[in-house]
Design an enzyme around this catalytic site. Sequence first.
Site, PDB file in Angstrom:
ATOM      1  CD  GLN A 186      -2.636   1.280   2.566  1.00 39.29           C
ATOM      2  OE1 GLN A 186      -2.022   1.485   3.620  1.00 39.29           O
ATOM      3  NE2 GLN A 186      -3.945   1.102   2.523  1.00 39.29           N
TER       4      GLN A 186
ATOM      5  CE1 TYR B 143      -2.634   8.357   5.924  1.00 47.27           C
ATOM      6  CE2 TYR B 143      -4.972   7.804   5.908  1.00 47.27           C
ATOM      7  CZ  TYR B 143      -3.722   7.726   6.494  1.00 47.27           C
ATOM      8  OH  TYR B 143      -3.571   7.028   7.665  1.00 47.27           O
TER       9      TYR B 143
ATOM     10  NE  ARG C 251     -12.763  -3.536  12.613  1.00 46.54           N
ATOM     11  CZ  ARG C 251     -13.933  -2.933  12.818  1.00 46.54           C
ATOM     12  NH1 ARG C 251     -14.178  -2.375  13.989  1.00 46.54           N
ATOM     13  NH2 ARG C 251     -14.834  -2.875  11.880  1.00 46.54           N
TER      14      ARG C 251
END
Length: 426
Positions: A101, A171, A348
């Site tokens: 990423q 971002y 998660r």
Amino acid sequence: MSQTRDPFKPGRLGPVELPNRIIKAATSEGRSPDGLVTDSLIDFHLDHVRGGVGMTTVAYCCVSKEGASAPGQILMTKRAAPGLAKLTAAVHAESGTVSAQLGHAGPVASKKITGVTAVAPSRMVNPTSLEYCRQITSTEIADVIEHFRDAAALAADCGFDAVELHFGHNYLPSSFLSPLFNRRTDSYGGGIDARSRLVREIAAEVRTAVGDSVAVTAKISMDDGIPGGIDLAESIRTAQLLDADGNIDALELTQGSSVMRQMYLFRGEVPVRDFASVMPQPFKTGVYAFGRKMLGEYPYYDLYMLESARQFVPVMTNTQVILLGGITNFDHMVTGLNEGFDFVALGRALLREPDLVNTIRADRAKDSLCTHCNRCMYTVYGKTHCVLDPDSAYGAPGPAEFLGMPKAARRAARQLPDSARTKHGV
């Protein structure tokens, strides 16, 4: 669709054949304290590959040092190349695939970390950190595009099977998509077509750099949960423009912002007390008093991104679509694939159980043990782990690492149960 699609069958992502259609989403690892690959980071991803995912994603590799969003993130330079090559070789030895990423934090960055004032499309103050962000110049925009290109080329040279361009969570690229943060009057501001210019130019340069040697994916926020920010209709338009350009093999659809209301991405419990425990004053008091308001409170429910994400499926012609959010069992995977998504991504749930995919393959009635307590969020100050399994490989740092940590990170480690701290010498 009348026929059930099997998530365990191989799937092609651009030029890459994945052994199945299940991707480990990028989740901060906290295992590169010097900005370099460690054996701990490699082991982290090997556990997920051995646990059955079709592809694992190395989280947030900075395209430039001023683009860091947290301490210890990997900087995509030649200095990091040997470790990156070692990581990809280890994954390939286990017959796995791996993505890097790539991101630039923009307004999410902090001067305390990067040493420079953060940049944004327009002047603003980050409401969480209360730090000023200056407007990025046209020359600097060109530099950012070049940095993404060079980082992607380095990832390809180091053996990565894919790169994921981080166009989400406010971002820098994502902040250009936001009418709230992007108030520019040049060719990068205005309507959504102009605000989409930066992500399109990054994607085009990256594709030119890597050709068909690796898959190119992008993570994009469908909406950021902030009034006046990115909304679903404009996000669909951005996706259509990227699709028409043909430079992206797949879009991973996400939600939320790392600037404010961060829980809109994660959903579930808000661990205000845990966050406050690792903060210095006066931030500790502020988190206690205003943490829930700043982070937001959003209940968790299964497949919580599906309603918005399904709007993208019929408008994509050249681009595959990856479903993220609240996928914890076999039925969720099948639901996503039957809705027309090409892959599903888990975060998660895999942090809690790295072998969850293999477990589901063996027992399709299996459900994740993840309780969505979100206490894993504050563990990024040390090594990211599930606090309900602190004795696993995802537990506290060893003594040497602990002593080298910032005070906030040491405080986070001290929140572990006594058994975990004793085991790891903390």
